[in-house]
Design an enzyme around this catalytic site. Structure first.
Site, PDB file in Angstrom:
ATOM      1  N   GLY A  46       0.827  -1.199   0.000  1.00 46.02           N
ATOM      2  CA  GLY A  46       0.000   0.000   0.000  1.00 46.02           C
ATOM      3  C   GLY A  46       0.861   1.249   0.000  1.00 46.02           C
ATOM      4  O   GLY A  46       2.041   1.192   0.356  1.00 46.02           O
ATOM      5  N   LEU A  92       7.039   1.549   3.752  1.00 46.88           N
ATOM      6  CA  LEU A  92       8.015   1.997   2.761  1.00 46.88           C
ATOM      7  C   LEU A  92       8.712   3.281   3.200  1.00 46.88           C
ATOM      8  O   LEU A  92       9.806   3.585   2.719  1.00 46.88           O
ATOM      9  CB  LEU A  92       7.332   2.218   1.404  1.00 46.88           C
ATOM     10  CG  LEU A  92       6.763   0.948   0.741  1.00 46.88           C
ATOM     11  CD1 LEU A  92       5.966   1.299  -0.503  1.00 46.88           C
ATOM     12  CD2 LEU A  92       7.877  -0.035   0.397  1.00 46.88           C
ATOM     13  N   GLU A 134      -2.708   3.084   5.880  1.00 46.76           N
ATOM     14  CA  GLU A 134      -2.615   4.171   4.884  1.00 46.76           C
ATOM     15  C   GLU A 134      -3.438   5.392   5.308  1.00 46.76           C
ATOM     16  O   GLU A 134      -3.027   6.533   5.067  1.00 46.76           O
ATOM     17  CB  GLU A 134      -3.049   3.692   3.491  1.00 46.76           C
ATOM     18  CG  GLU A 134      -2.356   2.442   2.947  1.00 46.76           C
ATOM     19  CD  GLU A 134      -0.846   2.455   3.037  1.00 46.76           C
ATOM     20  OE1 GLU A 134      -0.245   3.544   3.093  1.00 46.76           O
ATOM     21  OE2 GLU A 134      -0.248   1.364   3.077  1.00 46.76           O
TER      22      GLU A 134
HETATM   23 NI    NI Z   1       3.426   3.047   5.475  1.00 41.13          NI
END
Ligand code: NI
Length: 173
Positions: A46, A92, A134
């Site tokens: 995501g 990420l 998210e």
């Molecule tokens: Ni994240």
């Protein structure tokens, strides 16, 4: 499509609160496409617009093992949540770090497609965890905010030493 730069913790721009998207259009669709390309290239499940320095309420995800079921959600909102589950999360924007985080097990999310059509999703498993992670990003919140101050300090130290301690079994969200 173009790959975008992903902001990394402790970049302060990850703390900005994203604004609601007002209207559909080519720019929104292009951003969603670029975010999907960026997410796939980075091996993530995501990605929130906040992570690519766009303060708009847009997230993309793909929790399918085949990586061929992209989903985009505009102005997502959790309207119902049930149960509790702890799972190992990565991000990420926080490379080489994972932690067990407690979240709702099932969620109902209301939002819009990239064409601004209303949509309501009932999610469970990784999809439910991903959408909560998210939406947190869109509110300027990171999964490491759920950790104790001690664990956060250890993480900062580890990042300063730039040790590599990746745990690839965790989903990068
Ligand atoms: Ni994240």
């Amino acid at each position: 499509m173009a790959e975008l730069k992903i902001l990394k913790f402790p970049d302060r721009r990850l703390r900005l609160k994203a604004q609601p998207v007002a209207a559909a259009g080519g720019r929104l669709r292009r951003l969603a496409d670029d975010m999907l390309e960026t997410m796939y290239a980075a091996g993530g499940v995501g990605l929130a617009a906040t992570q690519v320095n766009v303060q708009q309420r847009l997230l993309v995800m793909d929790v399918s093992p085949e990586r061929e079921s992209p989903q985009c959600l505009v102005n997502p909102e959790i309207v119902d949540a049930e149960g509790e589950v702890v799972s190992e999360e990565g991000c990420l924007s926080v490379p080489e770090f994972t932690a067990g985080i407690s979240r709702a097990e099932r969620v109902t999310v209301r939002g819009r497609t990239v064409d601004m059509e209303p949509v309501e999703l009932e999610l469970e498993g990784l999809a439910a965890i991903c959408v909560q992670h998210e939406i947190d990003h869109l509110n300027g919140k990171l999964f490491i905010d759920y950790l104790s101050p001690l664990k956060r300090r250890m993480l900062r130290k580890r990042l300063e030493k730039s040790e590599r301690a990746g745990r690839p079994e965790a989903a990068e969200l």
